[in-house]
Structure formats: C-alpha cells, structure tokens
Design a protein around this motif. Sequence first.
Motif, PDB file in Angstrom:
ATOM      1  N   ALA A 115       0.812  -1.215   0.000  1.00 34.96           N
ATOM      2  CA  ALA A 115       0.000   0.000   0.000  1.00 34.96           C
ATOM      3  C   ALA A 115       0.845   1.264   0.000  1.00 34.96           C
ATOM      4  CB  ALA A 115      -0.938   0.002   1.201  1.00 34.96           C
ATOM      5  N   ASN A 116       2.142   1.144   0.276  1.00 35.32           N
ATOM      6  CA  ASN A 116       3.019   2.309   0.225  1.00 35.32           C
ATOM      7  C   ASN A 116       3.426   2.657  -1.203  1.00 35.32           C
ATOM      8  OD1 ASN A 116       3.248   2.764   3.086  1.00 35.32           O
ATOM      9  ND2 ASN A 116       4.519   0.910   3.172  1.00 35.32           N
ATOM     10  N   LEU A 117       3.245   1.713  -2.105  1.00 38.72           N
ATOM     11  CA  LEU A 117       3.612   1.944  -3.502  1.00 38.72           C
ATOM     12  C   LEU A 117       2.484   2.620  -4.267  1.00 38.72           C
ATOM     13  CD1 LEU A 117       5.610   1.492  -5.854  1.00 38.72           C
ATOM     14  CD2 LEU A 117       4.455  -0.690  -6.260  1.00 38.72           C
ATOM     15  N   MET A 118       1.273   2.050  -4.150  1.00 42.44           N
ATOM     16  CA  MET A 118       0.092   2.593  -4.816  1.00 42.44           C
ATOM     17  C   MET A 118      -1.111   2.362  -3.915  1.00 42.44           C
ATOM     18  SD  MET A 118       0.401   1.552  -8.858  1.00 42.44           S
ATOM     19  CE  MET A 118       0.272  -0.235  -8.575  1.00 42.44           C
ATOM     20  N   PRO A 119      -2.172   3.131  -4.077  1.00 42.56           N
ATOM     21  CA  PRO A 119      -3.382   2.890  -3.291  1.00 42.56           C
ATOM     22  C   PRO A 119      -3.851   1.449  -3.416  1.00 42.56           C
ATOM     23  CG  PRO A 119      -3.565   4.956  -4.466  1.00 42.56           C
ATOM     24  CD  PRO A 119      -2.315   4.299  -4.960  1.00 42.56           C
ATOM     25  N   LEU A 120      -4.271   0.877  -2.293  1.00 45.95           N
ATOM     26  CA  LEU A 120      -4.723  -0.517  -2.242  1.00 45.95           C
ATOM     27  C   LEU A 120      -6.198  -0.545  -1.873  1.00 45.95           C
ATOM     28  CD1 LEU A 120      -4.375  -3.591  -2.143  1.00 45.95           C
ATOM     29  CD2 LEU A 120      -3.506  -3.334   0.201  1.00 45.95           C
ATOM     30  N   LEU A 121      -7.017  -1.074  -2.776  1.00 44.57           N
ATOM     31  CA  LEU A 121      -8.428  -1.316  -2.498  1.00 44.57           C
ATOM     32  C   LEU A 121      -8.572  -2.787  -2.153  1.00 44.57           C
ATOM     33  CD1 LEU A 121     -10.031   0.629  -5.493  1.00 44.57           C
ATOM     34  CD2 LEU A 121      -9.450   1.491  -3.217  1.00 44.57           C
ATOM     35  N   GLU A 122      -8.939  -3.078  -0.919  1.00 40.36           N
ATOM     36  CA  GLU A 122      -8.958  -4.448  -0.443  1.00 40.36           C
ATOM     37  C   GLU A 122     -10.327  -4.788   0.119  1.00 40.36           C
ATOM     38  OE1 GLU A 122      -5.886  -5.352   2.343  1.00 40.36           O
ATOM     39  OE2 GLU A 122      -5.868  -7.461   1.761  1.00 40.36           O
ATOM     40  N   GLY A 123     -11.005  -5.736  -0.530  1.00 40.56           N
ATOM     41  CA  GLY A 123     -12.290  -6.196  -0.025  1.00 40.56           C
ATOM     42  C   GLY A 123     -12.103  -7.125   1.154  1.00 40.56           C
ATOM     43  N   SER A 124     -13.224  -7.560   1.717  1.00 44.12           N
ATOM     44  CA  SER A 124     -13.143  -8.413   2.899  1.00 44.12           C
ATOM     45  C   SER A 124     -13.678  -9.818   2.660  1.00 44.12           C
ATOM     46  CB  SER A 124     -13.914  -7.776   4.060  1.00 44.12           C
ATOM     47  OG  SER A 124     -15.274  -7.608   3.705  1.00 44.12           O
ATOM     48  N   ASP A 125     -14.503  -9.998   1.619  1.00 45.01           N
ATOM     49  CA  ASP A 125     -15.127 -11.311   1.446  1.00 45.01           C
ATOM     50  C   ASP A 125     -15.176 -11.750  -0.016  1.00 45.01           C
ATOM     51  OD1 ASP A 125     -16.951  -9.539   0.473  1.00 45.01           O
ATOM     52  OD2 ASP A 125     -18.546 -10.020   1.887  1.00 45.01           O
ATOM     53  N   THR A 126     -14.323 -11.165  -0.861  1.00 43.37           N
ATOM     54  CA  THR A 126     -14.253 -11.468  -2.297  1.00 43.37           C
ATOM     55  C   THR A 126     -15.599 -11.278  -2.987  1.00 43.37           C
ATOM     56  OG1 THR A 126     -14.583 -13.868  -1.998  1.00 43.37           O
ATOM     57  CG2 THR A 126     -12.319 -13.044  -2.021  1.00 43.37           C
ATOM     58  N   LEU A 127     -16.376 -10.299  -2.524  1.00 47.83           N
ATOM     59  CA  LEU A 127     -17.622  -9.918  -3.180  1.00 47.83           C
ATOM     60  C   LEU A 127     -17.561  -8.438  -3.552  1.00 47.83           C
ATOM     61  CD1 LEU A 127     -20.189 -11.750  -0.879  1.00 47.83           C
ATOM     62  CD2 LEU A 127     -19.336 -12.509  -3.104  1.00 47.83           C
ATOM     63  N   GLY A 128     -18.456  -8.013  -4.418  1.00 48.95           N
ATOM     64  CA  GLY A 128     -18.500  -6.616  -4.809  1.00 48.95           C
ATOM     65  C   GLY A 128     -17.532  -6.293  -5.935  1.00 48.95           C
ATOM     66  N   ARG A 129     -17.596  -5.053  -6.406  1.00 46.96           N
ATOM     67  CA  ARG A 129     -16.782  -4.582  -7.522  1.00 46.96           C
ATOM     68  C   ARG A 129     -15.956  -3.391  -7.085  1.00 46.96           C
ATOM     69  NH1 ARG A 129     -21.952  -4.724 -11.716  1.00 46.96           N
ATOM     70  NH2 ARG A 129     -22.223  -7.002 -11.647  1.00 46.96           N
ATOM     71  N   ALA A 130     -14.667  -3.451  -7.295  1.00 45.64           N
ATOM     72  CA  ALA A 130     -13.820  -2.318  -6.923  1.00 45.64           C
ATOM     73  C   ALA A 130     -14.156  -1.097  -7.777  1.00 45.64           C
ATOM     74  CB  ALA A 130     -12.346  -2.693  -7.073  1.00 45.64           C
ATOM     75  N   PHE A 131     -14.250  -1.287  -9.088  1.00 40.08           N
ATOM     76  CA  PHE A 131     -14.659  -0.230 -10.012  1.00 40.08           C
ATOM     77  C   PHE A 131     -15.786  -0.762 -10.887  1.00 40.08           C
ATOM     78  CE2 PHE A 131     -10.288   0.988  -9.065  1.00 40.08           C
ATOM     79  CZ  PHE A 131     -10.411   2.357  -8.845  1.00 40.08           C
ATOM     80  N   ASP A 132     -16.990  -0.230 -10.719  1.00 42.41           N
ATOM     81  CA  ASP A 132     -18.100  -0.559 -11.613  1.00 42.41           C
ATOM     82  C   ASP A 132     -18.184   0.573 -12.638  1.00 42.41           C
ATOM     83  OD1 ASP A 132     -20.493  -1.061 -12.932  1.00 42.41           O
ATOM     84  OD2 ASP A 132     -21.452  -1.870 -11.138  1.00 42.41           O
ATOM     85  N   VAL A 133     -17.827   0.277 -13.883  1.00 38.99           N
ATOM     86  CA  VAL A 133     -17.748   1.312 -14.917  1.00 38.99           C
ATOM     87  C   VAL A 133     -18.865   1.163 -15.948  1.00 38.99           C
ATOM     88  CG1 VAL A 133     -15.282   1.642 -14.577  1.00 38.99           C
ATOM     89  CG2 VAL A 133     -16.078  -0.032 -16.275  1.00 38.99           C
ATOM     90  N   SER A 134     -19.932   0.459 -15.601  1.00 41.39           N
ATOM     91  CA  SER A 134     -21.075   0.338 -16.502  1.00 41.39           C
ATOM     92  C   SER A 134     -21.613   1.726 -16.857  1.00 41.39           C
ATOM     93  CB  SER A 134     -22.186  -0.483 -15.848  1.00 41.39           C
ATOM     94  OG  SER A 134     -21.748  -1.794 -15.552  1.00 41.39           O
ATOM     95  N   ARG A 135     -21.844   1.934 -18.157  1.00 44.33           N
ATOM     96  CA  ARG A 135     -22.361   3.210 -18.666  1.00 44.33           C
ATOM     97  C   ARG A 135     -21.446   4.387 -18.311  1.00 44.33           C
ATOM     98  NH1 ARG A 135     -27.013   0.438 -17.004  1.00 44.33           N
ATOM     99  NH2 ARG A 135     -28.414  -0.090 -18.748  1.00 44.33           N
ATOM    100  N   ARG A 136     -20.153   4.128 -18.265  1.00 40.64           N
ATOM    101  CA  ARG A 136     -19.181   5.200 -18.004  1.00 40.64           C
ATOM    102  C   ARG A 136     -18.260   5.327 -19.212  1.00 40.64           C
ATOM    103  NH1 ARG A 136     -22.458   5.781 -14.590  1.00 40.64           N
ATOM    104  NH2 ARG A 136     -22.142   5.974 -12.334  1.00 40.64           N
ATOM    105  N   ASP A 137     -18.012   6.558 -19.635  1.00 35.46           N
ATOM    106  CA  ASP A 137     -17.179   6.834 -20.801  1.00 35.46           C
ATOM    107  C   ASP A 137     -16.050   7.803 -20.434  1.00 35.46           C
ATOM    108  OD1 ASP A 137     -19.039   5.350 -22.233  1.00 35.46           O
ATOM    109  OD2 ASP A 137     -20.103   7.121 -22.985  1.00 35.46           O
ATOM    110  N   TYR A 138     -14.923   7.645 -21.128  1.00 35.29           N
ATOM    111  CA  TYR A 138     -13.793   8.571 -21.020  1.00 35.29           C
ATOM    112  C   TYR A 138     -13.238   8.671 -19.603  1.00 35.29           C
ATOM    113  CZ  TYR A 138     -15.208   9.819 -25.740  1.00 35.29           C
ATOM    114  OH  TYR A 138     -15.536   9.756 -27.072  1.00 35.29           O
ATOM    115  N   LEU A 139     -13.239   7.566 -18.898  1.00 34.10           N
ATOM    116  CA  LEU A 139     -12.563   7.516 -17.603  1.00 34.10           C
ATOM    117  C   LEU A 139     -11.088   7.167 -17.796  1.00 34.10           C
ATOM    118  CD1 LEU A 139     -15.089   5.383 -15.500  1.00 34.10           C
ATOM    119  CD2 LEU A 139     -14.839   7.877 -15.461  1.00 34.10           C
ATOM    120  N   GLU A 140     -10.256   7.629 -16.865  1.00 33.79           N
ATOM    121  CA  GLU A 140      -8.877   7.149 -16.755  1.00 33.79           C
ATOM    122  C   GLU A 140      -8.682   6.634 -15.334  1.00 33.79           C
ATOM    123  OE1 GLU A 140      -5.681   9.578 -18.041  1.00 33.79           O
ATOM    124  OE2 GLU A 140      -6.642  10.126 -19.956  1.00 33.79           O
ATOM    125  N   VAL A 141      -8.386   5.353 -15.229  1.00 36.66           N
ATOM    126  CA  VAL A 141      -8.139   4.724 -13.933  1.00 36.66           C
ATOM    127  C   VAL A 141      -6.708   4.217 -13.948  1.00 36.66           C
ATOM    128  CG1 VAL A 141      -8.865   2.952 -12.302  1.00 36.66           C
ATOM    129  CG2 VAL A 141     -10.568   4.068 -13.761  1.00 36.66           C
TER     130      VAL A 141
END
Length: 284
Positions: free
Chosen positions: A40-66
């Motif tokens: 986590a010191n290198l880059m932001p860390l998104l860490e779930g707890s139960d292997t469910l859900g979506r870190a980035f839901d980009v449905s109907r999203r345009d021109y994003l930069e992640v």
Amino acid sequence: MYLSSIVALNPDDGSYQWHYQTTPGDNPTSTYQPGDPLDANLMPLLEGSDTLGRAFDVSRRDYLEVRNFQISAYQSAVHSETDANNNLFSNIIGVRFGRIEDLITAFGFYLYGQNNTIENCIITDAGNYCYFLAENNNTINNCIAYGNEDAGNVVDYYFHILGNYNNITNCVAKEFYNLGYHSGHGIGARGGANNTFTNCEAHNLNYPIYARWAAAANNTFNDCTVYGANGFILRDGAHDNTFNNCKTVDSEMGVRFLDSTEEGQNDPCAYNNTFNNCTFQHVT
C-alpha cells in the motif's frame, strides 16, 4: 506532505487511510510477482473483505482514466455489464477475485463496451476470467495474467475475447499449478472475429492459444509463442484464422484440433486455417 495528492480518509472518524501523490508524469512501477503481498506504500490498495463486490463498476461510463491502483479480494476488479466506452485502465495490479464456489462470477477485467484500453496491468487468480472483452475495438497491451493459487480460485480463462476487431499485444498468460481437472484457457478468441493477437505468450496451459467456435473467424496471430502443455488449439468450427511466425516450445503437440457438441456446434472441428512460417520445437 500531501501536496498534489489524493488522500483517502475513513468516512466514520476522518482518520487517514492512504494517499497518492499525483505529480505530473508520476508512474509508479512494481516488482510484483505471484505470491507477493501488495504494498500500500507503492500505490493505493483497495482491499475487499469477502471477495464480493466490484472495486470499479464502470457500466455506462465513458472517457474515464483509472491508473495506479492495487485491488484484492473483490468479486471483480473492473466491471462493466454494458456500455463502457473510450476508457483507459493503466498500471492496475489485481489479486484473488471471487471464491471457488462462485467461480463463474469471479473476474479481473470484465468489460462490455468499445474503444477501451487496458495497459500495463497484472491480474492473478481471477477464478473465471482475468481479462474478458465482450465487444469490439478494444486494446489490451503489455498485460499479464497469472494462475497461482491452486487451493483457491483456479483461473479458467486468462484472456478471453468474445468481441471483434480487438487488439491484444505483448500479453502473457502463465499458470504455475498443474491440476488435471482444470482446463486453463490462455489467450484466444471464443467466438470473436477479426481480432489481432501480437507477440503474446502462454505458459503451461491446456488450451494455451486458441480459436474456438464457428464465429471465431479471420483472427490473426502474429509472433505468438506457446511454452509447454498443448500447442495451438482450433476447435468447434473455428475457421479462416491465420498464424504468422508463431512457435511452440516443449509442447506435447504443435497444433491440436478438437470437436464437440458444445453450444450446439455441428461444424467441422476447424477448417481453412493457415500457419505461415511457424516453428514447433521439441514436440514431446
């Protein structure tokens, strides 16, 4: 300390969680290898707890930069059910998505959309797909998919291309375990047409580089290499695909043809496929 930075705080108590300095031109690099802990010191860390859900839901999203994220223990790292177009995903490292009992819904990148670019990313142990493209005119460049956790979510498809006119370049699929019941599909088109695969590698997979189903037609594979296991796979009606300057190394066979009734296919196993200047080294 946090000049030109993104700072994440706990919404409950306002405490510091992480920060990332967005200095122009900043592009952190990682020495990540399968089995390494995420830093986590290198880059932001998104860490779930139960292997469910979506870190980035980009449905109907345009021109994003992640850019520049580490993601672990969600159902999906980057997910779109529909209409995600013209987005860029760069330098994302993802580890362990989904649970073994939910293998069919465990993903790294799962994208329905067009004109998206995925570059310089690593996905390890996404049970169903590490990278999945359902639609057209997308690019995956310089990305890696690893299968490493044989006791958890073994990977089914590493790079799975269902759409058309996509470009897959400088990508690697590599499996570290050897499970007799596991198919291990590496890099290929499962029903996709007119896709181009260039300078890709598949290591230790039962279906390393492949074209599958009758709709898998007019795909081009340039300078691709299979290491170990089986060679290039053509099955269930795949036709008019071209392999240029490709090779196998220490594989059981150079080219394998398969036929089944999968998805109601009644076509020949494969036809009108062309291999130009290909080499099969040390076929065992």
